[in-house]
Design a protein around this motif. Structure first.
Motif, short mmCIF file in Angstrom:
data_model
loop_
_atom_site.label_atom_id
_atom_site.label_comp_id
_atom_site.label_asym_id
_atom_site.label_seq_id
_atom_site.Cartn_x
_atom_site.Cartn_y
_atom_site.Cartn_z
N HIS A 2 0.83 -1.20 0.00
CA HIS A 2 0.00 0.00 0.00
C HIS A 2 0.87 1.26 0.00
CE1 HIS A 2 -1.91 3.31 2.28
NE2 HIS A 2 -2.94 3.03 1.49
N ASP A 3 1.86 1.29 0.88
CA ASP A 3 2.68 2.48 1.03
C ASP A 3 3.46 2.82 -0.23
OD1 ASP A 3 1.69 2.59 3.56
OD2 ASP A 3 3.58 2.21 4.58
N CYS A 6 1.41 5.04 -2.48
CA CYS A 6 0.97 6.33 -1.95
C CYS A 6 1.84 7.45 -2.51
CB CYS A 6 1.06 6.35 -0.43
SG CYS A 6 -0.11 5.24 0.37
N MET A 12 0.51 6.97 4.22
CA MET A 12 1.25 5.72 4.42
C MET A 12 0.96 5.13 5.80
SD MET A 12 4.91 6.58 2.73
CE MET A 12 5.08 6.78 0.98
N ASN A 13 1.02 3.80 5.88
CA ASN A 13 0.78 3.09 7.13
C ASN A 13 2.07 2.90 7.93
OD1 ASN A 13 -1.97 2.75 6.53
ND2 ASN A 13 -1.51 0.94 5.31
N ALA A 18 7.04 6.53 5.90
CA ALA A 18 6.40 7.84 5.78
C ALA A 18 7.39 8.95 6.15
CB ALA A 18 5.16 7.91 6.65
N THR A 21 9.93 9.32 3.42
CA THR A 21 9.31 9.96 2.26
C THR A 21 9.19 11.46 2.48
OG1 THR A 21 8.11 7.95 1.69
CG2 THR A 21 7.24 10.02 0.82
#
Length: 84
Positions: A2-3, A6, A12-13, A18, A21
């Motif tokens: 998933h991330d 994004c 993000m999880n 995150a 990033t």
């Protein structure tokens, strides 16, 4: 997974990803560094293609320059370095 899809760090999880990033994509200085790194990687890739073409021995230097996107001088330099 998933991330990786994004575009915003806030979506993000995984917090570590995150934060990284945000560090690389949301700070103007870091964005500039990332652009430089990506450009260096692009040029290195073009040089690798040109070296493979030189090794094949089927292409004129002008063709290699045209196909790879490198300058003719850069292709000549690669050829000289390869034969040393």
């Amino acid at each position: 997974m998933h991330d990786f899809n994004c575009t915003r760090a806030d979506d993000m999880n995984f917090e570590l990803m995150a934060n990284r990033t945000r560090y690389l994509k949301e700070n103007p200085k870091r964005v500039s560094e990332m652009c430089k790194i990506m450009e260096d990687m692009r040029i290195e890739s073009l040089k690798e293609v040109a070296l493979r073409m030189l090794a094949a021995g089927k292409y004129a230097l002008e063709e290699i320059a045209s196909i790879s996107g490198l300058s003719l001088d850069e292709v000549k330099k690669l050829k000289a370095e390869r034969t040393v």
